[in-house]
Design a protein around this motif. Structure first.
Motif, PDB file in Angstrom:
ATOM      1  N   SER A   1       0.834  -1.196   0.000  1.00  8.65           N
ATOM      2  CA  SER A   1       0.000   0.000   0.000  1.00  8.65           C
ATOM      3  C   SER A   1       0.870   1.247   0.000  1.00  8.65           C
ATOM      4  CB  SER A   1      -0.931   0.003   1.219  1.00  8.65           C
ATOM      5  OG  SER A   1      -0.182   0.062   2.413  1.00  8.65           O
ATOM      6  N   GLY A   2       0.221   2.403  -0.204  1.00 10.66           N
ATOM      7  CA  GLY A   2       0.923   3.680  -0.205  1.00 10.66           C
ATOM      8  C   GLY A   2       0.171   4.698   0.630  1.00 10.66           C
ATOM      9  N   ASN A   3       0.645   5.939   0.638  1.00 12.58           N
ATOM     10  CA  ASN A   3       0.060   6.990   1.466  1.00 12.58           C
ATOM     11  C   ASN A   3      -0.073   8.286   0.672  1.00 12.58           C
ATOM     12  OD1 ASN A   3       0.496   5.183   3.794  1.00 12.58           O
ATOM     13  ND2 ASN A   3       2.637   5.817   3.619  1.00 12.58           N
TER      14      ASN A   3
ATOM     15  N   VAL B   1      -1.215   6.909  -6.473  1.00  7.34           N
ATOM     16  CA  VAL B   1      -0.577   6.288  -5.307  1.00  7.34           C
ATOM     17  C   VAL B   1       0.089   4.994  -5.752  1.00  7.34           C
ATOM     18  CG1 VAL B   1      -0.965   5.181  -3.069  1.00  7.34           C
ATOM     19  CG2 VAL B   1      -2.189   7.285  -3.663  1.00  7.34           C
ATOM     20  N   THR B   2       1.341   4.815  -5.364  1.00 11.33           N
ATOM     21  CA  THR B   2       2.067   3.596  -5.720  1.00 11.33           C
ATOM     22  C   THR B   2       2.521   2.870  -4.459  1.00 11.33           C
ATOM     23  OG1 THR B   2       4.137   4.847  -5.898  1.00 11.33           O
ATOM     24  CG2 THR B   2       2.872   4.513  -7.916  1.00 11.33           C
ATOM     25  N   THR B   3       2.726   1.581  -4.595  1.00  7.64           N
ATOM     26  CA  THR B   3       3.088   0.726  -3.469  1.00  7.64           C
ATOM     27  C   THR B   3       4.385   1.169  -2.804  1.00  7.64           C
ATOM     28  OG1 THR B   3       1.981  -1.177  -4.438  1.00  7.64           O
ATOM     29  CG2 THR B   3       3.677  -1.628  -2.799  1.00  7.64           C
ATOM     30  N   GLY B   4       4.323   1.309  -1.468  1.00 15.11           N
ATOM     31  CA  GLY B   4       5.508   1.629  -0.699  1.00 15.11           C
ATOM     32  C   GLY B   4       5.933   3.076  -0.732  1.00 15.11           C
ATOM     33  N   ASN B   5       5.150   3.954  -1.376  1.00 17.28           N
ATOM     34  CA  ASN B   5       5.515   5.360  -1.494  1.00 17.28           C
ATOM     35  C   ASN B   5       4.453   6.276  -0.904  1.00 17.28           C
ATOM     36  OD1 ASN B   5       7.995   4.944  -3.002  1.00 17.28           O
ATOM     37  ND2 ASN B   5       6.686   4.326  -4.690  1.00 17.28           N
ATOM     38  N   THR B   6       4.874   7.498  -0.567  1.00 16.06           N
ATOM     39  CA  THR B   6       3.955   8.510  -0.062  1.00 16.06           C
ATOM     40  C   THR B   6       3.882   9.663  -1.061  1.00 16.06           C
ATOM     41  OG1 THR B   6       4.432   7.988   2.259  1.00 16.06           O
ATOM     42  CG2 THR B   6       3.502  10.158   1.795  1.00 16.06           C
ATOM     43  N   THR B   7       2.683   9.936  -1.551  1.00 16.46           N
ATOM     44  CA  THR B   7       2.468  11.034  -2.504  1.00 16.46           C
ATOM     45  C   THR B   7       2.215  12.322  -1.726  1.00 16.46           C
ATOM     46  OG1 THR B   7       1.514   9.516  -4.118  1.00 16.46           O
ATOM     47  CG2 THR B   7       1.051  11.862  -4.415  1.00 16.46           C
TER      48      THR B   7
END
Length: 255
Positions: free
Chosen positions: A175-177, A242-248
């Motif tokens: 998931s991402g944030n 939003v991409t996996t493991g990243n925070t936008t």
């Protein structure tokens, strides 16, 4: 009202423990740690009385973790802060369920008045959360438990409150944030991220310092709406990826 996240992080690291026997066999064990986190909310305090955490394997076996019992104010653990509440070493590689056991001393503070939170279901059998984890040796990862206070804290209308926990499980590794800020600092606002494909929504409140963090979002494209208190008008930011493991980072939104 806000969605608080009671977010519990399960950091799992598989290690190999070698037993010294005639066959030189190797036994596997999996250190397991449970962390508690939350997100900003409209209450002054939300106190939960934690008395136990259990895990259930896919074979039905139940294991009681070493728990740091006590009263935890969820609002002490916001915007990514967390606290360790339980640890142990498991001898199973698959976890089907987590059971969070609460005592009777749960309270919510509103307008400087403390109200008891009745928790009949948690007192009787504990809050059961489906996780279905497969633990792998040598891998460190986390599972977050997202506590939704909008649905979990019920104002009965006669000066009493009930706690009916609504929690979703989030695997941080998949998931991402989304984070951002608003000005002026101190403004009240709710941030809602809506997946454009599934129409599922995730929300949080802006903190007193003007920051927000919507955690545990499946990868995808979102429309994010920041809704302040009237007479200020909502602002929507479209097609946020939003991409996996990243925070936008949405940067700063001014009202």
């Amino acid at each position: 009202m806000k969605k608080m996240k009671i977010i519990l992080s399960f950091f799992v690291l598989g290690i190999i423990m070698t037993s010294c026997n005639n066959n030189d066999e190797t036994a596997s064990s999996y250190p397991y740690a449970v962390r508690l986190t939350d997100a900003p909310g409209p209450y002054q305090k939300v106190n939960i009385d934690l008395i136990g955490v259990e895990v259930t394997g896919d074979g039905g076996e139940t294991l009681t973790l070493n728990v740091k019992k006590g009263i935890y104010n969820l609002l002490d653990f916001t915007n990514g802060a967390s606290t360790l509440i339980a640890t142990d070493t498991l001898q199973i590689s698959k976890v089907a369920q987590i059971r969070l056991i609460l005592g009777s001393n749960n309270t919510v503070v509103v307008d400087n008045v403390s109200y008891p939170l009745s928790t009949p279901s948690a007192e009787q059998s504990g809050l059961k959360l489906q996780v279905h984890q497969t633990l792998e040796q040598g891998i460190l990862y986390s599972v977050l438990l997202d506590f939704d206070a909008n649905k979990s804290i019920v104002n009965t209308g006669n000066g009493t409150y009930k706690l009916k926990p609504v929690v979703r499980t989030i695997q941080a590794a998949i998931s991402g944030n989304i984070k951002g800020k608003i000005t002026p600092v101190g403004s009240l606002a709710v941030v809602t991220a809506v997946d454009v494909l599934t129409n599922l929504s995730y929300s949080t409140n802006v903190s007193l310092t003007g920051e927000f963090l919507v955690m545990g979002l499946p990868s995808g494209t979102y429309n994010v709406t920041i809704t302040p208190v009237l007479p200020l008008l909502p602002v929507t930011k479209s097609t946020i990826v939003v991409t996996t493991g990243n925070t936008t980072d949405l940067g700063t939104t001014a009202f």
